[in-house]
Design an enzyme around this catalytic site. Sequence first.
Site, mmCIF file in Angstrom:
data_model
loop_
_atom_site.group_PDB
_atom_site.id
_atom_site.type_symbol
_atom_site.label_atom_id
_atom_site.label_comp_id
_atom_site.label_asym_id
_atom_site.label_seq_id
_atom_site.Cartn_x
_atom_site.Cartn_y
_atom_site.Cartn_z
ATOM 1 N N ASP A 45 12.552 37.275 45.493
ATOM 2 C CA ASP A 45 11.507 37.324 46.490
ATOM 3 C C ASP A 45 11.320 38.814 46.418
ATOM 4 O OD1 ASP A 45 12.968 37.965 48.778
ATOM 5 O OD2 ASP A 45 13.289 36.716 48.825
ATOM 6 N N GLN A 46 9.944 38.751 47.967
ATOM 7 C CA GLN A 46 9.376 40.309 47.675
ATOM 8 C C GLN A 46 10.563 41.271 48.893
ATOM 9 O OE1 GLN A 46 5.721 38.780 49.790
ATOM 10 N NE2 GLN A 46 5.621 39.993 50.922
#
Lengths: 161, 161, 161, 161
Positions: free
Chosen positions: D15-16
Amino acid sequence: MRVTLPLEVRYAETDQMGVAHHAAYVVWMEAARVEFLKRVGSPYHELERSGVRLPVVELRVTYRAPASFGQVVQVSCEVQDVRSRAATFRYAVEAEGRRLAEGYTRHVCCDGQGRAIPLPEALRRLLEGASSADRSGPPGHQGELLYNRPSRPRTTGRGRW
Amino acid sequence: MRVTLPLEVRYAETDQMGVAHHAAYVVWMEAARVEFLKRVGSPYHELERSGVRLPVVELRVTYRAPASFGQVVQVSCEVQDVRSRAATFRYAVEAEGRRLAEGYTRHVCCDGQGRAIPLPEALRRLLEGASSADRSGPPGHQGELLYNRPSRPRTTGRGRW
Amino acid sequence: MRVTLPLEVRYAETDQMGVAHHAAYVVWMEAARVEFLKRVGSPYHELERSGVRLPVVELRVTYRAPASFGQVVQVSCEVQDVRSRAATFRYAVEAEGRRLAEGYTRHVCCDGQGRAIPLPEALRRLLEGASSADRSGPPGHQGELLYNRPSRPRTTGRGRW
Amino acid sequence: MRVTLPLEVRYAETDQMGVAHHAAYVVWMEAARVEFLKRVGSPYHELERSGVRLPVVELRVTYRAPASFGQVVQVSCEVQDVRSRAATFRYAVEAEGRRLAEGYTRHVCCDGQGRAIPLPEALRRLLEGASSADRSGPPGHQGELLYNRPSRPRTTGRGRW
């Protein structure tokens, strides 16, 4: 007829590039298709219960700009083509009036054993009706989108691909 | 050059149609592309560390037969095309010598801000070299696949779409 | 304070058991937490932009009944505990007034390098305020849930686990 | 008995935050459980075909350090507890001999309609046998793990949570 579903980009949908992963769009397009079928009066869970499946046999997505976590994307779906045993839907993903992606999926109508069968008569008519009702321009055409929820202002300077 | 990655279909990748969801193939293709880049000597995590991104700008998948939970699918990846700022990879998904799906992804080379930049010289050469080394037939051609792991016998009578 | 987010179960979230996969609930809980932070005035994307991360260090979910494709689940989130460097949120997933699952996540506040740091003062106060405002009963208590969207009638005879 | 499955972290699983999303671990634990059942001689797809389901009714994960894209994690699974209608598995996720996470899942045995039923006699015996055969230490204890594939050297300075 075009149906637009607003979806907020989930954190789990981002990847380490800092934007929504490209596979997430495929899931969003499916969600818009499910919404479309519900609105034309033939919910997919009812189709399934009656023994009908509409598996995806072809998928195409063109990505134009990234979607970010927390952003609300408008995913629109409409019928592109209806055949005796197949149907094609096309999609647009927009945010703040800007096109992020577009694509289509082609589906073959199957029974529970995965054998191709004709589209149920009622479904075919609904799709044809929804198809003929709107022939004016690409999905997600800005002026026709229903923005149900405001999306947050985007301040990042991300470029266009 | 063609790289083949064996992947066992995860339960989480199935949907209530009883087969792998079509978005899972997009993730598998990415995993095969990552393996490809590793094998040609340019691992993607190193590219990212050097400031290079290869976002997907176009995706196409054609689905021919379903993949089932527990089945080992062979996902092959090879270079289809290399341009100054873009590259296209093509894929095949097979199981027990049977084609389940094929597709391609097109990527534009970007910097960390999402602006298109030329492919790094070293990467471009590696991809061109890998491209020219194999021009004989579609990816996933049965005779060339490396079956690293036996897949379980399939007894379900699922049809072909 | 309790925030409730209605989410429609996506087809991609189902598995071949015919119900939503258990990992989907983890994503839903995250979406409800993101909504919670937005509503208390500290959106997670702004926290991230200021260099703060809230990774999950502990996760627990108890599943009581399945969720089905197309069903609208109400995912509620509230603060359970706030410490100097950590916070715990608890969740309930309900549909048609019936509890499907509940759980909690514990988060440690980190900087961009993954080192534990104190919660930003403003965030800590917001969470403490949101925490003290509601001490009456478990999250998702039926009478307090906000049903923003009607969920479709469920006719399947699925049992309770 | 303890079964260890090496899995390479997929890009789509990040994910980021730049590491594997916490929901990915839940999918990895499931993959290790599937591998466990296969190795003790009771593959889950055969259980399902015989009408038996083992839905997760409780899930707990403790996260100790992040997993990164491209890293090979070793996910081990063993039986923790067997009851007449339920079983608990516990898991460890390690990389380069370092514990990243651990957890357990509890499952209730159900029929196709979701009603609790006793574990099939053969399955119960297999699980009890696998349980009694190994009582020495936590899952993923470094010295006992089978590292089937080398993981890439980790050079990032990510801290411990």
